[in-house]
Scaffold this motif. Sequence first.
Motif, PDB file in Angstrom:
ATOM      1  N   UNK A  63     -30.678  10.348  35.167  1.00 30.26           N
ATOM      2  CA  UNK A  63     -31.377   9.504  36.381  1.00 30.26           C
ATOM      3  C   UNK A  63     -30.880  10.419  37.858  1.00 30.26           C
ATOM      4  N   UNK A  64     -29.948  10.708  37.408  1.00 26.37           N
ATOM      5  CA  UNK A  64     -29.002  11.558  38.849  1.00 26.37           C
ATOM      6  C   UNK A  64     -29.241  12.825  39.082  1.00 26.37           C
ATOM      7  N   UNK A  65     -29.383  13.803  37.584  1.00 28.72           N
ATOM      8  CA  UNK A  65     -29.378  15.021  37.657  1.00 28.72           C
ATOM      9  C   UNK A  65     -31.220  15.473  37.418  1.00 28.72           C
ATOM     10  N   UNK A  66     -31.730  14.615  36.883  1.00 27.93           N
ATOM     11  CA  UNK A  66     -33.193  14.738  36.101  1.00 27.93           C
ATOM     12  C   UNK A  66     -33.367  15.841  35.202  1.00 27.93           C
ATOM     13  N   UNK A  67     -32.491  15.591  34.553  1.00 33.81           N
ATOM     14  CA  UNK A  67     -32.562  17.206  33.644  1.00 33.81           C
ATOM     15  C   UNK A  67     -32.498  15.736  32.171  1.00 33.81           C
ATOM     16  N   UNK A  68     -33.745  15.991  31.150  1.00 33.09           N
ATOM     17  CA  UNK A  68     -34.256  15.606  30.575  1.00 33.09           C
ATOM     18  C   UNK A  68     -33.247  15.379  28.970  1.00 33.09           C
ATOM     19  N   UNK A  69     -32.612  16.241  29.002  1.00 33.44           N
ATOM     20  CA  UNK A  69     -31.925  16.454  27.999  1.00 33.44           C
ATOM     21  C   UNK A  69     -30.969  15.478  27.422  1.00 33.44           C
ATOM     22  N   UNK A  70     -30.421  14.880  28.667  1.00 32.19           N
ATOM     23  CA  UNK A  70     -29.436  13.739  29.006  1.00 32.19           C
ATOM     24  C   UNK A  70     -30.581  13.031  28.392  1.00 32.19           C
ATOM     25  N   UNK A  71     -31.467  11.743  28.634  1.00 30.62           N
ATOM     26  CA  UNK A  71     -32.170  11.459  28.063  1.00 30.62           C
ATOM     27  C   UNK A  71     -32.693  11.396  26.281  1.00 30.62           C
ATOM     28  N   UNK A  72     -32.910  13.276  25.877  1.00 27.91           N
ATOM     29  CA  UNK A  72     -33.250  12.844  24.646  1.00 27.91           C
ATOM     30  C   UNK A  72     -31.726  11.961  24.149  1.00 27.91           C
ATOM     31  N   UNK A  73     -30.711  13.241  24.108  1.00 30.13           N
ATOM     32  CA  UNK A  73     -29.385  12.489  23.860  1.00 30.13           C
ATOM     33  C   UNK A  73     -29.362  10.551  23.267  1.00 30.13           C
ATOM     34  N   UNK A  74     -29.638   9.945  24.574  1.00 33.36           N
ATOM     35  CA  UNK A  74     -29.051   8.712  24.916  1.00 33.36           C
ATOM     36  C   UNK A  74     -30.296   8.457  24.035  1.00 33.36           C
ATOM     37  N   UNK A  75     -32.045   9.190  23.781  1.00 35.95           N
ATOM     38  CA  UNK A  75     -32.753   8.783  22.588  1.00 35.95           C
ATOM     39  C   UNK A  75     -32.127   8.645  20.673  1.00 35.95           C
ATOM     40  N   UNK A  76     -30.909   9.384  20.549  1.00 35.69           N
ATOM     41  CA  UNK A  76     -30.877   9.794  19.708  1.00 35.69           C
ATOM     42  C   UNK A  76     -29.929   8.855  19.481  1.00 35.69           C
ATOM     43  N   UNK A  77     -28.888   8.500  21.106  1.00 31.09           N
ATOM     44  CA  UNK A  77     -28.016   7.007  20.707  1.00 31.09           C
ATOM     45  C   UNK A  77     -28.330   5.557  20.152  1.00 31.09           C
ATOM     46  N   UNK A  78     -29.729   5.609  20.651  1.00 31.65           N
ATOM     47  CA  UNK A  78     -30.764   4.796  20.642  1.00 31.65           C
ATOM     48  C   UNK A  78     -30.933   4.320  19.089  1.00 31.65           C
ATOM     49  N   UNK A  79     -31.422   5.656  18.700  1.00 32.85           N
ATOM     50  CA  UNK A  79     -31.743   5.781  16.930  1.00 32.85           C
ATOM     51  C   UNK A  79     -30.351   5.331  15.847  1.00 32.85           C
ATOM     52  N   UNK A  80     -28.940   5.688  16.671  1.00 38.26           N
ATOM     53  CA  UNK A  80     -27.953   5.879  16.092  1.00 38.26           C
ATOM     54  C   UNK A  80     -27.642   4.584  16.011  1.00 38.26           C
ATOM     55  N   UNK A  81     -27.729   3.922  16.909  1.00 36.97           N
ATOM     56  CA  UNK A  81     -28.042   2.064  17.036  1.00 36.97           C
ATOM     57  C   UNK A  81     -28.669   1.338  16.084  1.00 36.97           C
TER      58      UNK A  81
END
Length: 140
Positions: free
Chosen positions: A19-37
């Motif tokens: 949200x702060x940097x508008x770099x979509x890569x962070x969102x993709x890593x967040x989706x990976x973390x949700x998949x790991x959860x």
Amino acid sequence: MGTWVWWLVAAVGLGIPLVVTAMPEFGMFAAGAVAAAVTAVLGGGTVAQFLVFAVVSVALIAVVRPIANRQRRGRPELATGVDALRGRQAVVLERVDGNGGRIKLAGEIWSARSLDTGRAFEVGEQVDVIEIDGATAVVV
């Protein structure tokens, strides 16, 4: 506290820089973390959780990022202001030559001059706007 909670905390933590940097890569890593959860909730071990995180994150970056870049590059530029008037047609209201004249362009009356100083356009002729020079349309 279960491991899945830590993965969700990591997903939220990765969502903040998104949200702060508008770099979509962070969102993709967040989706990976949700998949790991989800893997943790389904009983997957630590190694499986990290593998799912890595595979989902890398897959999203490898697939989604190139598609997003193509979409961004393929988007036409929106011309505004005087840039939007270049290439438009106009009607001569007063004789236009190398010294000046008047045209009706996009519903407005503009001062105009001919690009070729030896060429003149008479009242009622259609002309093409080549460029806008200050408040004067340069026509052919």
